[in-house]
Motif scaffolding. Sequence first.
Motif, PDB file in Angstrom:
ATOM      1  N   LYS A  21      16.841  34.437  52.882  1.00  0.00           N
ATOM      2  CA  LYS A  21      16.486  33.331  52.687  1.00  0.00           C
ATOM      3  C   LYS A  21      17.436  32.247  53.434  1.00  0.00           C
ATOM      4  O   LYS A  21      18.251  32.223  54.255  1.00  0.00           O
ATOM      5  N   LEU A  22      17.021  30.860  53.341  1.00  0.00           N
ATOM      6  CA  LEU A  22      17.473  29.788  54.261  1.00  0.00           C
ATOM      7  C   LEU A  22      17.149  28.923  53.008  1.00  0.00           C
ATOM      8  O   LEU A  22      17.202  27.813  52.563  1.00  0.00           O
ATOM      9  N   GLY A  23      18.535  29.209  51.984  1.00  0.00           N
ATOM     10  CA  GLY A  23      17.711  28.186  50.480  1.00  0.00           C
ATOM     11  C   GLY A  23      18.439  26.959  50.392  1.00  0.00           C
ATOM     12  O   GLY A  23      18.634  25.925  49.633  1.00  0.00           O
ATOM     13  N   ASP A  24      20.330  26.507  51.408  1.00  0.00           N
ATOM     14  CA  ASP A  24      20.586  25.776  50.986  1.00  0.00           C
ATOM     15  C   ASP A  24      20.121  24.480  51.942  1.00  0.00           C
ATOM     16  O   ASP A  24      21.193  23.698  52.223  1.00  0.00           O
ATOM     17  N   ILE A  25      18.935  24.717  52.506  1.00  0.00           N
ATOM     18  CA  ILE A  25      19.808  23.750  53.212  1.00  0.00           C
ATOM     19  C   ILE A  25      18.022  22.704  53.058  1.00  0.00           C
ATOM     20  O   ILE A  25      16.909  23.011  51.790  1.00  0.00           O
ATOM     21  N   LYS A  76      21.801  19.406  54.433  1.00  0.00           N
ATOM     22  CA  LYS A  76      22.341  20.028  53.450  1.00  0.00           C
ATOM     23  C   LYS A  76      21.532  19.571  52.347  1.00  0.00           C
ATOM     24  O   LYS A  76      21.678  18.749  51.586  1.00  0.00           O
ATOM     25  N   ARG A  77      22.139  21.031  51.470  1.00  0.00           N
ATOM     26  CA  ARG A  77      20.699  20.854  49.843  1.00  0.00           C
ATOM     27  C   ARG A  77      21.900  20.004  48.553  1.00  0.00           C
ATOM     28  O   ARG A  77      21.551  18.750  48.115  1.00  0.00           O
ATOM     29  N   LEU A 122      24.980  23.420  58.645  1.00  0.00           N
ATOM     30  CA  LEU A 122      24.610  23.844  57.646  1.00  0.00           C
ATOM     31  C   LEU A 122      24.137  24.396  56.765  1.00  0.00           C
ATOM     32  O   LEU A 122      24.401  23.996  55.378  1.00  0.00           O
ATOM     33  N   SER A 123      24.262  25.251  56.729  1.00  0.00           N
ATOM     34  CA  SER A 123      23.651  26.207  55.906  1.00  0.00           C
ATOM     35  C   SER A 123      24.285  28.310  56.470  1.00  0.00           C
ATOM     36  O   SER A 123      25.176  28.501  57.159  1.00  0.00           O
ATOM     37  N   ASP A 124      25.131  28.219  54.584  1.00  0.00           N
ATOM     38  CA  ASP A 124      25.879  29.257  54.709  1.00  0.00           C
ATOM     39  C   ASP A 124      24.764  30.902  55.151  1.00  0.00           C
ATOM     40  O   ASP A 124      25.706  31.886  55.441  1.00  0.00           O
TER      41      ASP A 124
END
Length: 257
Positions: A184-188, A37-38, A249-251
Amino acid sequence: MKNSSLEQVLASYSPISLAEMDEVKLLNRVETKFVFKRNDFTDLLSNLAPYYKVVKIDNQLIHNYESLYFDDPNLFLYNEHHRGRPNRFKVRYRRYVDSNLMFFEIKHKRKGRTAKRRVKVTGINDQLGMLEKQLLNESEIPNLDLHPVTANSYKRITLVNKTSIERLTFDIDLAFKQNGKEEKLGDIVIAELKQERITRTSPFFKLARKMQLRPLRVSKYCTGLIQMAAPHALKYNRFKKKLIHINKLSDYGIHMV
């Protein structure tokens, strides 16, 4: 987590230039990837600062990348990866956005090791030029009718071990692009440890174990194709467990139908 706080943590690192990185190019290497997770990223980076230097280019510590991947009409290269072939390839253009440097690259994975060959180009095109075709002819890649199939963009932070030949990259703000569509897959964070041989005494390996992060063999190319594919258009059953883990892991998540 905001980039400002990320920049503050990176500012605590000793910098290393591209020229100084020549000793750790690792074009033939073993790669170990992790996904997390980011919101765990800043603490992780803070703990690694005593052991690594950060690559600094034109006063920037976070660098923008773009990749355009090629495959044949039957997605032979993707399907070889999906079958788990020990001898497989990826073909792409890569653009280092901030410096506008561009390369045509062939990644060859054989029996757990990854070798990368590349040639500098002046532009990225849908049709491969003479330099690109020459590199393909010099490789062991099958003679395929290659064309662009998917693209991605992301920001990368590159660390270099202070005492051993080892590089560590972190990719954030990942986005997949195809036919004018973007997902997008920006939160990992995708971390990739690059070594001459697997050495679990690496500071990152030790920290990953402490944080209960396990290696995950994930391909941005394959993940992007799955994310952008029409429902039921692509076989991905062998990747399903990995995709489920990423979705936990991702929203944003990966589309699976």
